[in-house]
Structure formats: C-alpha cells, structure tokens
Design a protein around this motif. Structure first.
Motif, PDB file in Angstrom:
ATOM      1  N   VAL A  76       0.852  -1.194   0.000  1.00 32.40           N
ATOM      2  CA  VAL A  76       0.000   0.000   0.000  1.00 32.40           C
ATOM      3  C   VAL A  76       0.884   1.239   0.000  1.00 32.40           C
ATOM      4  O   VAL A  76       1.807   1.359   0.821  1.00 32.40           O
ATOM      5  N   VAL A  77       0.594   2.157  -0.885  1.00 33.69           N
ATOM      6  CA  VAL A  77       1.485   3.290  -1.128  1.00 33.69           C
ATOM      7  C   VAL A  77       1.653   4.193   0.084  1.00 33.69           C
ATOM      8  O   VAL A  77       2.699   4.839   0.237  1.00 33.69           O
ATOM      9  N   THR A  78       0.665   4.252   0.978  1.00 34.29           N
ATOM     10  CA  THR A  78       0.730   5.159   2.123  1.00 34.29           C
ATOM     11  C   THR A  78       1.217   4.491   3.409  1.00 34.29           C
ATOM     12  O   THR A  78       1.245   5.126   4.458  1.00 34.29           O
ATOM     13  N   LEU A  79       1.580   3.222   3.333  1.00 26.78           N
ATOM     14  CA  LEU A  79       2.048   2.504   4.527  1.00 26.78           C
ATOM     15  C   LEU A  79       3.544   2.217   4.400  1.00 26.78           C
ATOM     16  O   LEU A  79       3.994   1.642   3.396  1.00 26.78           O
ATOM     17  N   LYS A  80       4.297   2.611   5.408  1.00 22.96           N
ATOM     18  CA  LYS A  80       5.744   2.426   5.397  1.00 22.96           C
ATOM     19  C   LYS A  80       6.213   1.876   6.739  1.00 22.96           C
ATOM     20  O   LYS A  80       5.581   2.098   7.776  1.00 22.96           O
ATOM     21  N   LYS A  81       7.358   1.184   6.712  1.00 24.29           N
ATOM     22  CA  LYS A  81       7.973   0.732   7.962  1.00 24.29           C
ATOM     23  C   LYS A  81       8.748   1.890   8.571  1.00 24.29           C
ATOM     24  O   LYS A  81       9.489   2.583   7.870  1.00 24.29           O
ATOM     25  N   PRO A  82       8.601   2.128   9.866  1.00 24.61           N
ATOM     26  CA  PRO A  82       9.312   3.240  10.507  1.00 24.61           C
ATOM     27  C   PRO A  82      10.813   2.987  10.556  1.00 24.61           C
ATOM     28  O   PRO A  82      11.276   1.848  10.424  1.00 24.61           O
ATOM     29  N   ASP A  83      11.576   4.056  10.743  1.00 22.94           N
ATOM     30  CA  ASP A  83      13.042   3.956  10.767  1.00 22.94           C
ATOM     31  C   ASP A  83      13.574   3.324  12.042  1.00 22.94           C
ATOM     32  O   ASP A  83      14.763   3.007  12.126  1.00 22.94           O
ATOM     33  N   ASN A  84      12.737   3.143  13.057  1.00 27.21           N
ATOM     34  CA  ASN A  84      13.215   2.608  14.336  1.00 27.21           C
ATOM     35  C   ASN A  84      13.346   1.087  14.333  1.00 27.21           C
ATOM     36  O   ASN A  84      13.629   0.477  15.360  1.00 27.21           O
ATOM     37  N   GLY A  85      13.142   0.472  13.184  1.00 29.08           N
ATOM     38  CA  GLY A  85      13.297  -0.976  13.082  1.00 29.08           C
ATOM     39  C   GLY A  85      12.051  -1.763  13.394  1.00 29.08           C
ATOM     40  O   GLY A  85      12.042  -2.993  13.275  1.00 29.08           O
ATOM     41  N   SER A  86      10.983  -1.100  13.782  1.00 27.67           N
ATOM     42  CA  SER A  86       9.729  -1.790  14.085  1.00 27.67           C
ATOM     43  C   SER A  86       9.147  -2.414  12.825  1.00 27.67           C
ATOM     44  O   SER A  86       9.293  -1.887  11.717  1.00 27.67           O
ATOM     45  N   GLN A  87       8.516  -3.567  12.997  1.00 25.41           N
ATOM     46  CA  GLN A  87       7.903  -4.263  11.861  1.00 25.41           C
ATOM     47  C   GLN A  87       6.493  -3.772  11.574  1.00 25.41           C
ATOM     48  O   GLN A  87       5.892  -4.167  10.572  1.00 25.41           O
ATOM     49  N   GLU A  88       5.954  -2.933  12.454  1.00 26.97           N
ATOM     50  CA  GLU A  88       4.608  -2.400  12.244  1.00 26.97           C
ATOM     51  C   GLU A  88       4.634  -1.275  11.219  1.00 26.97           C
ATOM     52  O   GLU A  88       5.537  -0.440  11.217  1.00 26.97           O
ATOM     53  N   LEU A  89       3.640  -1.266  10.364  1.00 27.98           N
ATOM     54  CA  LEU A  89       3.557  -0.222   9.337  1.00 27.98           C
ATOM     55  C   LEU A  89       2.879   1.012   9.907  1.00 27.98           C
ATOM     56  O   LEU A  89       1.993   0.918  10.756  1.00 27.98           O
ATOM     57  N   GLU A  90       3.289   2.161   9.408  1.00 19.80           N
ATOM     58  CA  GLU A  90       2.663   3.411   9.821  1.00 19.80           C
ATOM     59  C   GLU A  90       2.228   4.198   8.597  1.00 19.80           C
ATOM     60  O   GLU A  90       2.786   4.050   7.515  1.00 19.80           O
ATOM     61  N   PHE A  91       1.204   5.015   8.799  1.00 15.77           N
ATOM     62  CA  PHE A  91       0.653   5.802   7.698  1.00 15.77           C
ATOM     63  C   PHE A  91       1.554   6.999   7.407  1.00 15.77           C
ATOM     64  O   PHE A  91       1.886   7.770   8.306  1.00 15.77           O
ATOM     65  N   VAL A  92       1.964   7.142   6.152  1.00 20.69           N
ATOM     66  CA  VAL A  92       2.795   8.262   5.717  1.00 20.69           C
ATOM     67  C   VAL A  92       2.114   8.915   4.516  1.00 20.69           C
ATOM     68  O   VAL A  92       2.036   8.305   3.443  1.00 20.69           O
ATOM     69  N   PRO A  93       1.576  10.124   4.664  1.00 18.34           N
ATOM     70  CA  PRO A  93       0.873  10.780   3.560  1.00 18.34           C
ATOM     71  C   PRO A  93       1.767  10.964   2.339  1.00 18.34           C
ATOM     72  O   PRO A  93       2.975  11.208   2.469  1.00 18.34           O
ATOM     73  N   VAL A  94       1.179  10.818   1.186  1.00 22.70           N
ATOM     74  CA  VAL A  94       1.868  11.040  -0.085  1.00 22.70           C
ATOM     75  C   VAL A  94       1.515  12.436  -0.581  1.00 22.70           C
ATOM     76  O   VAL A  94       0.352  12.841  -0.509  1.00 22.70           O
ATOM     77  N   PRO A  95       2.493  13.204  -1.068  1.00 22.04           N
ATOM     78  CA  PRO A  95       2.187  14.551  -1.561  1.00 22.04           C
ATOM     79  C   PRO A  95       1.081  14.546  -2.614  1.00 22.04           C
ATOM     80  O   PRO A  95       1.035  13.655  -3.466  1.00 22.04           O
ATOM     81  N   TYR A  96       0.194  15.510  -2.530  1.00 22.75           N
ATOM     82  CA  TYR A  96      -0.879  15.751  -3.508  1.00 22.75           C
ATOM     83  C   TYR A  96      -1.963  14.667  -3.509  1.00 22.75           C
ATOM     84  O   TYR A  96      -2.737  14.555  -4.461  1.00 22.75           O
ATOM     85  N   MET A  97      -2.042  13.874  -2.448  1.00 16.99           N
ATOM     86  CA  MET A  97      -3.045  12.813  -2.419  1.00 16.99           C
ATOM     87  C   MET A  97      -4.415  13.302  -1.937  1.00 16.99           C
ATOM     88  O   MET A  97      -5.422  12.675  -2.213  1.00 16.99           O
ATOM     89  N   GLN A  98      -4.454  14.433  -1.226  1.00 13.04           N
ATOM     90  CA  GLN A  98      -5.673  14.850  -0.540  1.00 13.04           C
ATOM     91  C   GLN A  98      -6.904  14.970  -1.442  1.00 13.04           C
ATOM     92  O   GLN A  98      -7.988  14.524  -1.062  1.00 13.04           O
ATOM     93  N   PRO A  99      -6.805  15.557  -2.656  1.00 14.09           N
ATOM     94  CA  PRO A  99      -8.011  15.677  -3.493  1.00 14.09           C
ATOM     95  C   PRO A  99      -8.649  14.347  -3.863  1.00 14.09           C
ATOM     96  O   PRO A  99      -9.815  14.308  -4.259  1.00 14.09           O
ATOM     97  N   TRP A 100      -7.896  13.246  -3.737  1.00 15.14           N
ATOM     98  CA  TRP A 100      -8.429  11.932  -4.111  1.00 15.14           C
ATOM     99  C   TRP A 100      -8.923  11.147  -2.910  1.00 15.14           C
ATOM    100  O   TRP A 100      -9.426  10.031  -3.061  1.00 15.14           O
ATOM    101  N   MET A 101      -8.774  11.711  -1.713  1.00 11.57           N
ATOM    102  CA  MET A 101      -9.093  10.941  -0.508  1.00 11.57           C
ATOM    103  C   MET A 101     -10.579  10.994  -0.162  1.00 11.57           C
ATOM    104  O   MET A 101     -10.998  11.489   0.886  1.00 11.57           O
TER     105      MET A 101
END
Length: 233
Positions: free
Chosen positions: A154-179
C-alpha cells in the motif's frame, strides 16, 4: 507500454486521469472549459467528450476493447411520481461497469497512487478477492466481494526507521483531493480491504460515479459510442 510512459502521454495531452501526479491535479483544478470554441459541429463536441471521459475512466484498454464492453442500454431510473428531485442524465453511468474492475477498486480505495500502479499490484499478486489471489486487473467483482491488498504494498504505509515491523501511515504529496470513498465501496484501512457493495447508481441531484465531468458531457460521449455501435451493425 510502460505505465510511466502511458501516464506521461495522457498528461502531455492534458487529459485528466486516475493519478495523484501533481501535474494531473493541476489540470484537474484548472480545467474549466470543456469545449474549444473552434469546435463547432456536434460530432466534434461528441468526439471531445468521448476523448476526455474515456481518458479519465480508462484502465489501459484499447478503444476496440471498450466498444465490446459498451452497453447501449442505459439504466432505467426509478423515480417516484411527485418527487421534485431529479436524477442526473443516465449517461452519467456510461462507465459504471468499469468500477467493478479489480484495478479500479484498488485505486478508488487509495491503496495505489494511480490506476497504473493498481494494475501492477494486481499483476504481481499483491491483491486477493475473497481470499483468493487474482493476477487479472480486468477481473470484474460481484456485489459483496472483498478485495484485499498486501499492506506492505500500500502506497501510504511504510515501515518506521526505528526498526519496528509495524507499518505506519505516511501521507503522499498531492493525495488529498483523491481521498474520498465512493458510496459503492466500504473500505477498512486497518485490514487494507474493501467490500464492493454495488455498481454505481444515480440519486436525486447526484451520481455515485466519481467524474470531473458533468452528466451532460457524458451524454455526448454516449451519443458518440451509440453512433459507433450502430455503424458497426
């Protein structure tokens, strides 16, 4: 043709497409005139309408493929007598059947940043329907089918830099009009899944099918394809 080339081709022709690309959003925000005033004939207006609407409601299919899918019988509206609220032109649902496609559902659910990316996710086996992996972007779902996407894709889910395996939501630029979520989908972002409820319909003074173009513009496109269909008979 690679998806990036296809997207650039549409953008260079100033066609609004299913993409979060910033240039596409700019065209979406600034396109106020539907017709070139030099286009004076009805056929020119119909051709322009079919070009723009097909460009938006497109899933990398050819014109010949679309003509095979085209249904000249528009939905019959069930409007109670005495109801002052009027339904939009039924031609607003010209492309409603496309919303059943697997790649469309993945994009409309915000799991991919473009219809081209959604197509790649399906082809690469990142999408399932009712728990079964399907690698066909053109697969048409049924009412009640559950479409799921691998969370790591999923394009808006990324693994955090702290090494955790849980995904976190990271907004993509210019995505708001489509949300926005169309009424015919029920999206669960916790499970990265979507239930397809029903094919888009019209309602009093509104239509469920998302489009940057008014129903009257779709009506011109419908007339174009109706003429094309009759000429093939």
């Amino acid at each position: 043709m690679p998806r990036k080339i296809l997207e650039k081709l549409k953008l260079s022709r100033e066609i609004i497409s299913l993409s979060w690309n910033p240039r596409n959003l700019y065209q979406l925000a600034t396109k106020t005139r539907l017709f070139n005033m030099k286009q004076k004939t009805l056929f020119q207006h119909m051709w322009k309408a079919k070009r723009d609407t097909r460009g938006y409601h497109d899933a990398n299919i050819t014109e010949r493929q679309w003509l095979r899918m085209f249904n000249p019988r528009l939905p019959t509206l069930n409007v109670k007598l005495g109801n002052k609220a009027s339904h939009p032109n039924a031609a607003a649902l010209l492309y409603a059947g496309m919303e059943r496609r697997l790649d469309f559902i993945v994009f409309r659910s915000h799991f991919a940043s473009s219809i081209y990316m959604a197509r790649q996710l399906v082809i690469h086996g990142k999408v399932t329907v009712n728990g079964k992996k399907l690698a066909y972007p053109s697969h048409t779902v049924k009412d009640g089918d559950v479409v799921s996407v691998d969370p790591e894709s999923v394009v808006t889910l990324k693994k955090p830099d702290n090494g955790s395996q849980e995904l976190e939501f990271v907004p993509v630029p210019y995505m708001q009009p489509w949300m926005f979520v169309p009424e015919y989908l029920e999206v669960n972002y916790n499970t990265c899944s979507t239930v397809f409820l029903h094919e888009p319909v019209t309602k009093p003074n509104a239509t469920e099918l998302p489009s940057p173009y008014p129903p009257e513009f779709h009506a011109l496109a419908f007339k174009y394809y109706l003429r094309r269909g009759r000429s093939r008979e």
